[in-house]
Design a protein around this motif. Sequence first.
Motif, PDB file in Angstrom:
ATOM      1  N   GLY A   1      -7.363  -5.395  18.746  1.00  0.00           N
ATOM      2  CA  GLY A   1      -6.962  -6.528  18.008  1.00  0.00           C
ATOM      3  C   GLY A   1      -5.307  -6.242  17.223  1.00  0.00           C
ATOM      4  N   ASP A   2      -6.411  -6.724  15.910  1.00  0.00           N
ATOM      5  CA  ASP A   2      -5.063  -7.149  15.150  1.00  0.00           C
ATOM      6  C   ASP A   2      -4.432  -5.727  15.312  1.00  0.00           C
ATOM      7  OD1 ASP A   2      -5.368  -9.744  14.496  1.00  0.00           O
ATOM      8  OD2 ASP A   2      -6.658  -9.352  12.862  1.00  0.00           O
ATOM      9  N   PRO A   3      -3.183  -5.318  14.731  1.00  0.00           N
ATOM     10  CA  PRO A   3      -2.031  -4.302  14.749  1.00  0.00           C
ATOM     11  C   PRO A   3      -2.557  -3.517  13.413  1.00  0.00           C
ATOM     12  CG  PRO A   3      -0.672  -5.827  16.114  1.00  0.00           C
ATOM     13  CD  PRO A   3      -1.595  -6.708  15.716  1.00  0.00           C
ATOM     14  N   ILE A   4      -2.724  -2.201  13.790  1.00  0.00           N
ATOM     15  CA  ILE A   4      -2.766  -1.337  12.645  1.00  0.00           C
ATOM     16  C   ILE A   4      -1.648  -1.542  12.130  1.00  0.00           C
ATOM     17  CG2 ILE A   4      -4.037   0.726  11.781  1.00  0.00           C
ATOM     18  CD1 ILE A   4      -5.653   0.849  14.049  1.00  0.00           C
ATOM     19  N   VAL A   5      -1.466  -1.013  10.679  1.00  0.00           N
ATOM     20  CA  VAL A   5      -0.233  -1.185   9.699  1.00  0.00           C
ATOM     21  C   VAL A   5      -0.227  -0.041   9.013  1.00  0.00           C
ATOM     22  CG1 VAL A   5       1.430  -1.771   8.234  1.00  0.00           C
ATOM     23  CG2 VAL A   5       0.435  -3.716   9.241  1.00  0.00           C
ATOM     24  N   CYS A   6       0.353   0.900   9.117  1.00  0.00           N
ATOM     25  CA  CYS A   6       0.622   2.151   8.880  1.00  0.00           C
ATOM     26  C   CYS A   6       1.802   3.161   8.314  1.00  0.00           C
ATOM     27  CB  CYS A   6      -0.437   3.741   9.394  1.00  0.00           C
ATOM     28  SG  CYS A   6      -1.750   2.882  10.573  1.00  0.00           S
ATOM     29  N   LEU A   7       1.763   3.450   7.026  1.00  0.00           N
ATOM     30  CA  LEU A   7       2.941   4.384   6.814  1.00  0.00           C
ATOM     31  C   LEU A   7       2.265   5.782   6.411  1.00  0.00           C
ATOM     32  CD1 LEU A   7       5.473   1.982   4.778  1.00  0.00           C
ATOM     33  CD2 LEU A   7       5.233   2.918   6.692  1.00  0.00           C
ATOM     34  N   THR A   8       3.374   6.725   6.151  1.00  0.00           N
ATOM     35  CA  THR A   8       3.313   7.634   5.209  1.00  0.00           C
ATOM     36  C   THR A   8       3.626   7.293   3.826  1.00  0.00           C
ATOM     37  OG1 THR A   8       4.727   8.410   5.411  1.00  0.00           O
ATOM     38  CG2 THR A   8       3.890   9.338   7.103  1.00  0.00           C
ATOM     39  N   ALA A   9       2.341   8.246   2.964  1.00  0.00           N
ATOM     40  CA  ALA A   9       3.166   8.636   1.866  1.00  0.00           C
ATOM     41  C   ALA A   9       2.800   9.983   0.905  1.00  0.00           C
ATOM     42  CB  ALA A   9       1.910   7.260   1.254  1.00  0.00           C
ATOM     43  N   TYR A  10       3.777  10.402   0.067  1.00  0.00           N
ATOM     44  CA  TYR A  10       3.470  11.308  -0.389  1.00  0.00           C
ATOM     45  C   TYR A  10       2.777  11.702  -3.018  1.00  0.00           C
ATOM     46  CZ  TYR A  10       6.327  11.551   3.408  1.00  0.00           C
ATOM     47  OH  TYR A  10       6.210  11.665   5.380  1.00  0.00           O
ATOM     48  N   THR A  11       3.335  10.487  -2.840  1.00  0.00           N
ATOM     49  CA  THR A  11       3.392  10.575  -4.645  1.00  0.00           C
ATOM     50  C   THR A  11       2.206   9.429  -4.847  1.00  0.00           C
ATOM     51  OG1 THR A  11       5.112   8.712  -4.152  1.00  0.00           O
ATOM     52  CG2 THR A  11       6.101  11.665  -4.076  1.00  0.00           C
ATOM     53  N   ALA A  12       1.907   9.164  -5.838  1.00  0.00           N
ATOM     54  CA  ALA A  12       1.418   8.436  -6.581  1.00  0.00           C
ATOM     55  C   ALA A  12       1.996   6.831  -6.595  1.00  0.00           C
ATOM     56  CB  ALA A  12       1.045   8.921  -7.967  1.00  0.00           C
ATOM     57  N   PRO A  13       3.348   6.928  -7.176  1.00  0.00           N
ATOM     58  CA  PRO A  13       4.207   4.883  -7.096  1.00  0.00           C
ATOM     59  C   PRO A  13       4.033   4.569  -5.678  1.00  0.00           C
ATOM     60  CG  PRO A  13       4.869   7.272  -9.134  1.00  0.00           C
ATOM     61  CD  PRO A  13       4.399   7.727  -7.486  1.00  0.00           C
ATOM     62  N   MET A  14       4.485   5.877  -4.859  1.00  0.00           N
ATOM     63  CA  MET A  14       4.720   5.321  -3.772  1.00  0.00           C
ATOM     64  C   MET A  14       3.542   4.563  -2.864  1.00  0.00           C
ATOM     65  SD  MET A  14       6.985   4.353  -1.127  1.00  0.00           S
ATOM     66  CE  MET A  14       8.643   5.129  -1.687  1.00  0.00           C
ATOM     67  N   ALA A  15       2.865   5.448  -3.057  1.00  0.00           N
ATOM     68  CA  ALA A  15       1.461   4.757  -2.869  1.00  0.00           C
ATOM     69  C   ALA A  15       1.084   3.576  -3.686  1.00  0.00           C
ATOM     70  CB  ALA A  15       0.552   6.135  -3.165  1.00  0.00           C
ATOM     71  N   GLU A  16       1.505   3.328  -4.585  1.00  0.00           N
ATOM     72  CA  GLU A  16       0.774   2.163  -5.041  1.00  0.00           C
ATOM     73  C   GLU A  16       1.460   1.209  -4.229  1.00  0.00           C
ATOM     74  OE1 GLU A  16      -0.398   0.684  -9.746  1.00  0.00           O
ATOM     75  OE2 GLU A  16       1.244   1.959  -9.213  1.00  0.00           O
ATOM     76  N   ILE A  17       2.685   1.179  -4.473  1.00  0.00           N
ATOM     77  CA  ILE A  17       3.383   0.141  -4.013  1.00  0.00           C
ATOM     78  C   ILE A  17       2.736  -0.595  -2.819  1.00  0.00           C
ATOM     79  CG2 ILE A  17       5.703  -0.803  -2.798  1.00  0.00           C
ATOM     80  CD1 ILE A  17       6.828   0.996  -4.986  1.00  0.00           C
ATOM     81  N   LEU A  18       2.656   0.891  -1.990  1.00  0.00           N
ATOM     82  CA  LEU A  18       2.329   0.207  -0.096  1.00  0.00           C
ATOM     83  C   LEU A  18       1.229   0.020  -0.116  1.00  0.00           C
ATOM     84  CD1 LEU A  18       3.658   4.195   1.748  1.00  0.00           C
ATOM     85  CD2 LEU A  18       5.024   1.327   0.915  1.00  0.00           C
ATOM     86  N   ASP A  19       0.432   0.479  -0.658  1.00  0.00           N
ATOM     87  CA  ASP A  19      -1.220   0.024  -0.897  1.00  0.00           C
ATOM     88  C   ASP A  19      -1.628  -1.683  -0.176  1.00  0.00           C
ATOM     89  OD1 ASP A  19      -3.800   0.831  -0.714  1.00  0.00           O
ATOM     90  OD2 ASP A  19      -3.904  -0.295  -2.481  1.00  0.00           O
ATOM     91  N   ASP A  20      -0.888  -1.953  -1.304  1.00  0.00           N
ATOM     92  CA  ASP A  20      -1.283  -3.722  -0.864  1.00  0.00           C
ATOM     93  C   ASP A  20      -0.892  -4.098   0.621  1.00  0.00           C
ATOM     94  OD1 ASP A  20      -2.443  -4.226  -3.239  1.00  0.00           O
ATOM     95  OD2 ASP A  20      -0.560  -5.049  -3.960  1.00  0.00           O
ATOM     96  N   HIS A  21       0.164  -3.261   1.335  1.00  0.00           N
ATOM     97  CA  HIS A  21      -0.026  -4.302   2.790  1.00  0.00           C
ATOM     98  C   HIS A  21       0.089  -3.307   4.243  1.00  0.00           C
ATOM     99  CE1 HIS A  21       4.148  -5.935   0.362  1.00  0.00           C
ATOM    100  NE2 HIS A  21       3.815  -4.701  -0.369  1.00  0.00           N
ATOM    101  N   CYS A  22      -0.456  -1.365   3.539  1.00  0.00           N
ATOM    102  CA  CYS A  22      -0.788  -1.233   4.288  1.00  0.00           C
ATOM    103  C   CYS A  22      -2.339  -1.210   5.213  1.00  0.00           C
ATOM    104  CB  CYS A  22      -0.134   0.518   4.314  1.00  0.00           C
ATOM    105  SG  CYS A  22       1.197   0.737   4.446  1.00  0.00           S
TER     106      CYS A  22
ATOM    107  N   MET B   1      -4.212  10.051  -3.838  1.00  0.00           N
ATOM    108  CA  MET B   1      -5.876   8.579  -4.132  1.00  0.00           C
ATOM    109  C   MET B   1      -5.711   7.788  -5.518  1.00  0.00           C
ATOM    110  SD  MET B   1      -7.707   8.821  -1.731  1.00  0.00           S
ATOM    111  CE  MET B   1      -9.009   8.624  -2.197  1.00  0.00           C
ATOM    112  N   ARG B   2      -4.562   9.132  -6.230  1.00  0.00           N
ATOM    113  CA  ARG B   2      -4.579   7.835  -7.986  1.00  0.00           C
ATOM    114  C   ARG B   2      -4.402   6.716  -7.763  1.00  0.00           C
ATOM    115  NH1 ARG B   2      -2.444  13.735  -9.371  1.00  0.00           N
ATOM    116  NH2 ARG B   2      -4.155  15.156  -9.921  1.00  0.00           N
ATOM    117  N   THR B   3      -3.743   6.678  -7.026  1.00  0.00           N
ATOM    118  CA  THR B   3      -2.977   4.738  -6.828  1.00  0.00           C
ATOM    119  C   THR B   3      -3.057   4.017  -6.029  1.00  0.00           C
ATOM    120  OG1 THR B   3      -1.026   5.610  -5.987  1.00  0.00           O
ATOM    121  CG2 THR B   3      -0.823   5.882  -8.367  1.00  0.00           C
ATOM    122  N   ALA B   4      -3.603   4.369  -4.427  1.00  0.00           N
ATOM    123  CA  ALA B   4      -4.398   3.769  -3.164  1.00  0.00           C
ATOM    124  C   ALA B   4      -5.769   3.450  -3.083  1.00  0.00           C
ATOM    125  CB  ALA B   4      -3.738   4.958  -2.402  1.00  0.00           C
TER     126      ALA B   4
END
Length: 286
Positions: free
Chosen positions: A22-43, A78-81
């Motif tokens: 189906g629609d391609p699955i979008v994945c990225l690595t995340a290691y920190t709370a600030p980065m996870a918060e930014i990426l969460d909407d897009h991944c 997990m604190r921000t995603a």
Amino acid sequence: MSRHSEAPRRITAPDIRARKGGDPIVCLTAYTAPMAEILDDHCDLLLVGDSLGMVVHGLPSTVGVTMEMMILHGQAVMRTAKKAMVVVDMPFGSYEASPELAYANAARILKETGAQAVKVEAGATVAPTVKFLVDRGIPVMSHVGLLPQAVNIDGKFKAKGRDEAERAAILEAARASDEAGAFAIVVEGVDETLAPEITAAVKAPTIGIGASADCDGQILVVDDMLGLFGWTPKFVRRYANLKDEIDKAASGYAADVRARRFPAAAETYSLSKARQARVAQGDKRG
């Protein structure tokens, strides 16, 4: 309406598995709370990869990564995603010895981080472990092709699947993981004609990294994608050049500090006019 009902629904392993073809699955690595918060909407999926050993901690490979490191970073993500599924890598030595050891360590990761699944590098002997975990309620993402935890066998990171024997072994590992119940399979660093073959041969969606656009999804190490390092692997497309931006910002800050331009009035606190008057008159009361 309660705060609980307003929370976004988190993507699950069945959701990812249902995206096959189906629609391609979008994945990225995340290691920190600030980065996870930014990426969460897009991944759709965030991977707390053991690549953090090299990217965050400066290790020469992923072999030195510990359970404690993976759990610490998993907790931060997990604190921000809130929406993306979060998967945590099982580090080298935490699952290879026996299915029982793998279960104890995987259960610990899920309990202490709250993540939804674990990922294992699927060599020839790992499929029974994948099945052991899945049968006991632990969703597993497998990883075939270039296996970073096996770098000491190859002596370096190098692409796989360029001869028939290697292609057959990788395809068999993917099929075995699929039959064992892996909900998705990362395909890393393989000949571009092999990834579509794997994708067609398995029921689980494939997530490519240095593989092929024909995979069911893609993943990159976020720091590579953002251009935080001077060297970029062949399979990475840079979507920013943050290394130069950070260097420029640090240079400007250093220059302002040395010239005493920072902090200026805008960055300092001042007493109220009434308090200034009392201080000028020698009154030190509040």
